[in-house]
Motif scaffolding. Structure first.
Motif, PDB file in Angstrom:
ATOM      1  N   ALA A 166       0.862  -1.184   0.000  1.00 14.16           N
ATOM      2  CA  ALA A 166       0.000   0.000   0.000  1.00 14.16           C
ATOM      3  C   ALA A 166       0.895   1.229   0.000  1.00 14.16           C
ATOM      4  O   ALA A 166       1.991   1.206   0.556  1.00 14.16           O
ATOM      5  CB  ALA A 166      -0.902  -0.002   1.224  1.00 14.16           C
ATOM      6  N   SER A 167       0.413   2.309  -0.616  1.00 18.35           N
ATOM      7  CA  SER A 167       1.233   3.516  -0.735  1.00 18.35           C
ATOM      8  C   SER A 167       0.802   4.632   0.213  1.00 18.35           C
ATOM      9  O   SER A 167       1.412   5.695   0.218  1.00 18.35           O
ATOM     10  CB  SER A 167       1.209   4.032  -2.178  1.00 18.35           C
ATOM     11  OG  SER A 167      -0.106   4.367  -2.558  1.00 18.35           O
ATOM     12  N   ASN A 168      -0.239   4.382   1.003  1.00 16.83           N
ATOM     13  CA  ASN A 168      -0.639   5.362   2.010  1.00 16.83           C
ATOM     14  C   ASN A 168      -1.443   4.660   3.101  1.00 16.83           C
ATOM     15  O   ASN A 168      -1.809   3.486   2.964  1.00 16.83           O
ATOM     16  CB  ASN A 168      -1.430   6.526   1.390  1.00 16.83           C
ATOM     17  CG  ASN A 168      -2.745   6.092   0.785  1.00 16.83           C
ATOM     18  OD1 ASN A 168      -3.631   5.597   1.472  1.00 16.83           O
ATOM     19  ND2 ASN A 168      -2.886   6.276  -0.518  1.00 16.83           N
ATOM     20  N   GLY A 169      -1.703   5.381   4.179  1.00 19.38           N
ATOM     21  CA  GLY A 169      -2.388   4.785   5.318  1.00 19.38           C
ATOM     22  C   GLY A 169      -3.797   4.312   5.028  1.00 19.38           C
ATOM     23  O   GLY A 169      -4.227   3.277   5.537  1.00 19.38           O
ATOM     24  N   ARG A 170      -4.522   5.060   4.223  1.00 19.33           N
ATOM     25  CA  ARG A 170      -5.901   4.664   3.914  1.00 19.33           C
ATOM     26  C   ARG A 170      -5.928   3.329   3.175  1.00 19.33           C
ATOM     27  O   ARG A 170      -6.705   2.439   3.519  1.00 19.33           O
ATOM     28  CB  ARG A 170      -6.615   5.738   3.094  1.00 19.33           C
ATOM     29  CG  ARG A 170      -8.091   5.364   2.856  1.00 19.33           C
ATOM     30  CD  ARG A 170      -8.845   6.388   2.047  1.00 19.33           C
ATOM     31  NE  ARG A 170      -8.858   7.667   2.738  1.00 19.33           N
ATOM     32  CZ  ARG A 170      -8.869   8.844   2.121  1.00 19.33           C
ATOM     33  NH1 ARG A 170      -8.848   8.911   0.807  1.00 19.33           N
ATOM     34  NH2 ARG A 170      -8.914   9.961   2.809  1.00 19.33           N
ATOM     35  N   GLU A 171      -5.065   3.201   2.161  1.00 11.89           N
ATOM     36  CA  GLU A 171      -4.968   1.922   1.442  1.00 11.89           C
ATOM     37  C   GLU A 171      -4.575   0.808   2.404  1.00 11.89           C
ATOM     38  O   GLU A 171      -5.096  -0.305   2.314  1.00 11.89           O
ATOM     39  CB  GLU A 171      -3.903   1.987   0.339  1.00 11.89           C
ATOM     40  CG  GLU A 171      -4.283   2.748  -0.884  1.00 11.89           C
ATOM     41  CD  GLU A 171      -3.147   2.764  -1.906  1.00 11.89           C
ATOM     42  OE1 GLU A 171      -2.184   1.975  -1.779  1.00 11.89           O
ATOM     43  OE2 GLU A 171      -3.224   3.575  -2.831  1.00 11.89           O
TER      44      GLU A 171
END
Length: 120
Positions: free
Chosen positions: A32-37
């Protein structure tokens, strides 16, 4: 074993994933490339270990850590950060991080964590 690698840097994700594969080729790796993902993928796959960067767009690692621990209080989340000041490390531990290691990790850091988790 399933592992989630979260970092906004593609190069960092590739490095961590390659170190994991050196330890054991059979480990399934999600990225994942960010916290939400990360939170979305965590909820769907419930990985055994999550390697989580702190400084990311959309949702930072602190918030993602909090949400992941909310999903699974027993989650094994390893924080990867260049900010290893005592205050930051304590905050991560208080939010439920299993361990905090310096970014970019060494081969031994990854091997030790994987070995501990497997033998737990």
């Amino acid at each position: 074993m399933k592992i989630l690698v979260v970092d906004d840097s593609r190069a960092a994700r590739m490095l961590i994933s390659s170190l994991i594969r050196e330890f054991d080729q059979s480990i399934e790796i999600e990225e994942a490339s960010n916290g939400r993902e990360a939170v979305e993928i965590y909820r769907k796959t419930l990985p055994d270990i999550t390697f989580l960067d702190l400084t990311m767009p959309v949702m930072d690692g602190y918030e993602a850590l909090e949400k992941i621990i909310g999903i699974n209080p027993e989650a094994t989340v390893i924080i990867l950060t260049a900010d290893i000041q005592k205050k930051s490390v304590e905050r991560c531990k208080n939010l439920g991080a299993y361990e905090v290691i310096r970014k970019l990790p060494r081969r031994e850091d990854i091997s030790d964590i994987l070995a501990k988790r497997i033998n737990r």
